[in-house]
Design a protein around this motif. Structure first.
Motif, PDB file in Angstrom:
ATOM      1  N   ILE A  51      -2.959  10.355   9.631  1.00  0.00           N
ATOM      2  CA  ILE A  51      -3.596   9.037   9.494  1.00  0.00           C
ATOM      3  C   ILE A  51      -4.856   9.247   8.666  1.00  0.00           C
ATOM      4  N   ASN A  52      -4.917   8.508   7.560  1.00  0.00           N
ATOM      5  CA  ASN A  52      -6.086   8.635   6.679  1.00  0.00           C
ATOM      6  C   ASN A  52      -6.961   7.399   6.825  1.00  0.00           C
ATOM      7  N   ILE A  53      -8.249   7.639   7.048  1.00  0.00           N
ATOM      8  CA  ILE A  53      -9.199   6.528   7.179  1.00  0.00           C
ATOM      9  C   ILE A  53     -10.110   6.553   5.951  1.00  0.00           C
ATOM     10  N   PRO A  54      -9.811   5.739   4.951  1.00  0.00           N
ATOM     11  CA  PRO A  54     -10.624   5.779   3.739  1.00  0.00           C
ATOM     12  C   PRO A  54     -11.869   4.895   3.837  1.00  0.00           C
ATOM     13  N   ASP A  55     -12.936   5.384   3.246  1.00  0.00           N
ATOM     14  CA  ASP A  55     -14.103   4.532   3.013  1.00  0.00           C
ATOM     15  C   ASP A  55     -13.952   4.121   1.539  1.00  0.00           C
ATOM     16  N   THR A  56     -13.043   3.183   1.333  1.00  0.00           N
ATOM     17  CA  THR A  56     -12.569   2.837  -0.010  1.00  0.00           C
ATOM     18  C   THR A  56     -13.677   2.437  -0.973  1.00  0.00           C
ATOM     19  N   VAL A  57     -14.680   1.724  -0.464  1.00  0.00           N
ATOM     20  CA  VAL A  57     -15.727   1.246  -1.381  1.00  0.00           C
ATOM     21  C   VAL A  57     -17.068   1.957  -1.141  1.00  0.00           C
ATOM     22  N   LEU A 100      -5.488  14.467  -9.363  1.00  0.00           N
ATOM     23  CA  LEU A 100      -4.427  13.987 -10.258  1.00  0.00           C
ATOM     24  C   LEU A 100      -3.990  12.558  -9.947  1.00  0.00           C
ATOM     25  N   ARG A 101      -4.510  11.977  -8.877  1.00  0.00           N
ATOM     26  CA  ARG A 101      -4.164  10.585  -8.567  1.00  0.00           C
ATOM     27  C   ARG A 101      -5.422   9.711  -8.605  1.00  0.00           C
ATOM     28  N   ASP A 102      -6.299   9.816  -7.610  1.00  0.00           N
ATOM     29  CA  ASP A 102      -7.498   8.966  -7.615  1.00  0.00           C
ATOM     30  C   ASP A 102      -8.418   9.389  -8.766  1.00  0.00           C
ATOM     31  N   GLY A 103      -8.531  10.702  -8.974  1.00  0.00           N
ATOM     32  CA  GLY A 103      -9.399  11.208 -10.054  1.00  0.00           C
ATOM     33  C   GLY A 103      -8.923  10.719 -11.403  1.00  0.00           C
ATOM     34  N   LEU A 159       4.765  12.131   1.809  1.00  0.00           N
ATOM     35  CA  LEU A 159       4.835  10.783   1.248  1.00  0.00           C
ATOM     36  C   LEU A 159       3.657   9.977   1.817  1.00  0.00           C
ATOM     37  N   HIS A 160       2.867   9.426   0.925  1.00  0.00           N
ATOM     38  CA  HIS A 160       1.608   8.787   1.306  1.00  0.00           C
ATOM     39  C   HIS A 160       1.705   7.268   1.088  1.00  0.00           C
ATOM     40  N   ILE A 161       1.643   6.521   2.194  1.00  0.00           N
ATOM     41  CA  ILE A 161       1.730   5.054   2.101  1.00  0.00           C
ATOM     42  C   ILE A 161       0.355   4.459   2.372  1.00  0.00           C
ATOM     43  N   PHE A 162      -0.012   3.445   1.607  1.00  0.00           N
ATOM     44  CA  PHE A 162      -1.290   2.794   1.917  1.00  0.00           C
ATOM     45  C   PHE A 162      -1.134   1.277   1.978  1.00  0.00           C
ATOM     46  N   LEU A 163      -1.979   0.682   2.821  1.00  0.00           N
ATOM     47  CA  LEU A 163      -2.023  -0.782   2.914  1.00  0.00           C
ATOM     48  C   LEU A 163      -3.441  -1.171   3.345  1.00  0.00           C
ATOM     49  N   VAL A 165      -9.731  11.926   6.061  1.00  0.00           N
ATOM     50  CA  VAL A 165     -10.635  10.895   5.540  1.00  0.00           C
ATOM     51  C   VAL A 165     -10.683  10.983   4.029  1.00  0.00           C
ATOM     52  N   HIS A 166     -11.057   9.862   3.424  1.00  0.00           N
ATOM     53  CA  HIS A 166     -11.015   9.736   1.966  1.00  0.00           C
ATOM     54  C   HIS A 166     -12.225   8.876   1.604  1.00  0.00           C
ATOM     55  N   CYS A 167     -13.296   9.505   1.127  1.00  0.00           N
ATOM     56  CA  CYS A 167     -14.546   8.756   0.949  1.00  0.00           C
ATOM     57  C   CYS A 167     -14.910   8.589  -0.515  1.00  0.00           C
ATOM     58  N   HIS A 168     -15.319   7.384  -0.858  1.00  0.00           N
ATOM     59  CA  HIS A 168     -15.792   7.111  -2.223  1.00  0.00           C
ATOM     60  C   HIS A 168     -17.316   7.173  -2.246  1.00  0.00           C
ATOM     61  N   ASN A 169     -17.836   7.274  -3.469  1.00  0.00           N
ATOM     62  CA  ASN A 169     -19.239   7.663  -3.608  1.00  0.00           C
ATOM     63  C   ASN A 169     -20.156   6.545  -4.111  1.00  0.00           C
ATOM     64  N   PHE A 195      -0.286   7.884   6.441  1.00  0.00           N
ATOM     65  CA  PHE A 195      -0.564   6.448   6.285  1.00  0.00           C
ATOM     66  C   PHE A 195      -2.063   6.244   6.096  1.00  0.00           C
ATOM     67  N   SER A 196      -2.432   5.467   5.062  1.00  0.00           N
ATOM     68  CA  SER A 196      -3.844   5.168   4.788  1.00  0.00           C
ATOM     69  C   SER A 196      -4.131   3.696   5.005  1.00  0.00           C
ATOM     70  N   ALA A 197      -5.174   3.423   5.763  1.00  0.00           N
ATOM     71  CA  ALA A 197      -5.614   2.035   5.993  1.00  0.00           C
ATOM     72  C   ALA A 197      -6.712   1.743   4.967  1.00  0.00           C
ATOM     73  N   GLU A 198      -6.295   1.203   3.833  1.00  0.00           N
ATOM     74  CA  GLU A 198      -7.278   0.982   2.761  1.00  0.00           C
ATOM     75  C   GLU A 198      -8.389   0.040   3.236  1.00  0.00           C
ATOM     76  N   ASP A 199      -9.604   0.342   2.821  1.00  0.00           N
ATOM     77  CA  ASP A 199     -10.800  -0.428   3.202  1.00  0.00           C
ATOM     78  C   ASP A 199     -11.029  -0.387   4.719  1.00  0.00           C
ATOM     79  N   SER A 205       2.953  12.157  -3.046  1.00  0.00           N
ATOM     80  CA  SER A 205       2.973  11.021  -3.977  1.00  0.00           C
ATOM     81  C   SER A 205       2.569   9.764  -3.216  1.00  0.00           C
ATOM     82  N   LEU A 206       1.770   8.938  -3.879  1.00  0.00           N
ATOM     83  CA  LEU A 206       1.276   7.710  -3.251  1.00  0.00           C
ATOM     84  C   LEU A 206       2.291   6.571  -3.409  1.00  0.00           C
ATOM     85  N   ALA A 207       2.316   5.677  -2.435  1.00  0.00           N
ATOM     86  CA  ALA A 207       3.212   4.509  -2.492  1.00  0.00           C
ATOM     87  C   ALA A 207       2.554   3.342  -1.776  1.00  0.00           C
TER      88      ALA A 207
HETATM   89  O1  KIV Z   1      -9.751   4.647  -1.815  1.00  0.00           O
HETATM   90  C1  KIV Z   1      -8.706   4.420  -1.185  1.00  0.00           C
HETATM   91  O2  KIV Z   1      -8.667   3.694  -0.197  1.00  0.00           O
HETATM   92  C2  KIV Z   1      -7.482   5.036  -1.698  1.00  0.00           C
HETATM   93  C3  KIV Z   1      -6.268   4.947  -0.829  1.00  0.00           C
HETATM   94  C4  KIV Z   1      -5.045   4.698  -1.643  1.00  0.00           C
HETATM   95  C5  KIV Z   1      -6.158   6.195  -0.003  1.00  0.00           C
HETATM   96  O3  KIV Z   1      -7.495   5.672  -2.729  1.00  0.00           O
END
Ligand code: KIV
Ligand code: ZN
Length: 502
Positions: free
Chosen positions: A165-171, A11-14, A95-99, A199-203, A137-141, A71-73
């Protein structure tokens, strides 16, 4: 055996992915299904991004009780405040913060130094903590960030109260080996073991699921994913693939999830119907071909023992082997037995009556009623708008390649019939123009798709539209064996919704 939490971000990234936006009613419906599916956390939206997102996070927070609602912020006070407000009614808010933490993002996107980023993390997490006990907390990229800077960021987030602590593979850039090594590095150089690692992985390179599974081996205990893998660009890690990997190879990962796998297929279908984004036939787990055996050798093997070519049974994800085909002579008993076999055992009585009437009407138009038709009938009620300012009475359309297309559409408004005639560029445009005449307003059609529910010339069609009225926009779906009628239903659903917001 560890239990890995499933953090669903459909409902958010999707929803951020092209063509996948949902209106509030649809989001609430999806949230209920995710609750049934057994996800641990539902990321319901990005509260500060729009009024609609704020409202849907709020509604989901107030109604979902079995899962945490998130909710993301961005790491700024106004976003954090909006998320906290939207989550106020949640039983278990997150509460989900990203930077962004990569130099590339810091310089080219945020125009910030590393020092400024560190300060933002400290301040934002501390501020968020004043509203909510659970802070992610998410460390984007993260995967393109300097690992030593990432250590400083994670340490600062933990020190100020982050619980996840969320470690995203944003790209979608990491490889499984690299990703595992990065997570181990973080474990070794921070106090990450005192928090939950997500973790939060993109494809982008097709590795989202592989990277998520590698992360589980490195100690991650939360995976962020979406149903059908929808999400930004090439999508997110697919929930059903991660869950079925852990289910099928549990001893390999020494981990399980809280997901009720029998709800997977139903959830996938709901997302496909609501978004109109269908999965490829070869999509693992939920694709149309996932349990089809074309070659004679395979068919023979499966008939002798399904395990020859099936590593888990279709029943595990809630797919019944193709049932009897129903038709106009099928009675209530056979129909509802099939409905229950398809996993819909909790249809309220009043809705069940309507469903059976719809089935009979469909059987008059269509010789064979397949499982997909029945699912479409059930979901039709879910996706159709309950506000009936304008209801279709009947329509007549004249169209052809050498004449002007003309539609006459009669609507019921306040118990009265109002009929209008209009021409258009094609029968559907003419019908929409006739409806506009009755409403006396102008709506802008932003997007329009038609899909067939099953094969065959008499198949039901789903029409999906995105409609704008001034600043307001909505999406709606219509289903019928007649694609023009399906389009009119979709248009009226959208018009009714937009006008009911006034
Ligand atoms: O892909 C990403 O890094 C995100 C963050 C906001 C978690 O969607
Ligand atoms: Zn993402």
């Amino acid at each position: 055996m560890r239990t890995v939490k499933i953090f669903d971000t459909t409902l958010r990234d999707g929803e951020q992915s092209p063509g996948c936006s949902m209106n509030i009613g649809e989001k609430v419906e999806v949230a209920h299904q995710l609750e049934k599916l057994g996800v641990d956390i539902i990321e319901a939206g990005f509260a500060s991004s729009s009024k609609g997102d704020f409202e849907s996070v709020k509604r989901i927070a107030e109604t979902v009780k079995e899962a945490s609602v998130c909710s993301l912020a961005r790491a700024v006070a106004s976003d954090i405040k909006a998320s906290a407000e939207a989550l106020a009614g949640a039983a278990d808010p997150v509460l989900h913060i990203f930077l962004s933490t990569s130099d590339l993002h810091l310089q080219s996107k945020l125009n910030k130094t590393r020092e400024q980023a560190l300060e933002m993390v400290e301040e934002s997490v501390r501020y968020a903590k004043s509203f909510c006990g659970k802070i992610e907390f998410s460390a984007e990229d993260a995967t393109r960030s300097d690992p030593d800077f990432l250590v400083e960021i994670v340490t600062a987030a933990l020190k100020n109260g982050a619980t996840t602590i969320n470690i995203p593979d944003t790209v979608g850039y990491a490889t499984p080996d690299e990703f595992r090594a990065l997570l181990r590095y973080l474990y070794e150089h921070t106090e990450l073991d005192k928090a939950l690692l997500s973790v939060h992985c993109h494809n982008d390179l097709g590795l989202a699921v592989a990277n998520s599974l590698a992360a589980i081996k490195a100690g991650a205990s939360q995976i962020e994913c979406t149903v059908n893998g929808i999400g930004e660009r090439a999508g997110n890690a697919s929930l059903e693939e991660i869950v079925m990997n852990l289910y099928t190879r549990r001893s390999e990962y020494d981990a399980v999830t809280n997901i009720d796998t029998k709800e997977i297929f139903k959830t996938s279908k709901l997302i496909q119907l609501i978004t109109g984004v269908t999965v490829a036939p070869t999509k693992p787990v939920v694709g149309k071909n996932a349990f089809l055996h074309e070659s004679g050798i395979h068919q023979h093997g499966v008939m002798n023992n399904p395990l020859t070519y099936e590593i888990f049974s279709p029943e595990t994800i809630g797919v019944r082997r193709a049932g009897l085909v129903l038709g106009k002579h099928s009675g209530k008993h056979a129909f509802f037995e099939r409905v229950r076999a398809l996993g819909y055992s909790d249809i309220p009585e009043q809705q069940a009556e309507q469903l059976f009437t719809d089935f009979k009407n469909l059987a008059d138009k269509k010789k064979e009623i397949h499982d997909d038709d029945i699912v479409a009938l059930i979901l039709k009620d879910i996706v159709s708008n309950k506000e009936h300012i304008y209801k279709l009475d009947r329509f007549v359309i004249t169209c052809g390649d050498k004449i002007t297309d003309v539609a006459s559409v009669s609507l019921i408004v306040d118990g009265k019939r109002i009929e209008n005639v209009a021409s258009g560029d094609g029968p559907i445009d003419a019908a929409f123009n006739a409806i506009e005449k009755t409403t006396g307003r102008h709506f802008t059609l932003e997007d329009f798709h038609i899909n067939a529910v099953t094969g065959g010339r008499d198949a039901q069609g789903t029409a999906k539209i995105r409609l704008r009225y001034g600043e307001k926009e909505t999406r709606a779906i219509g289903i019928s064996t007649d694609i023009i009628e399906a389009s009119i239903f979709a248009y009226l659903n959208a018009v009714n919704f937009l006008l009911s917001m006034e």
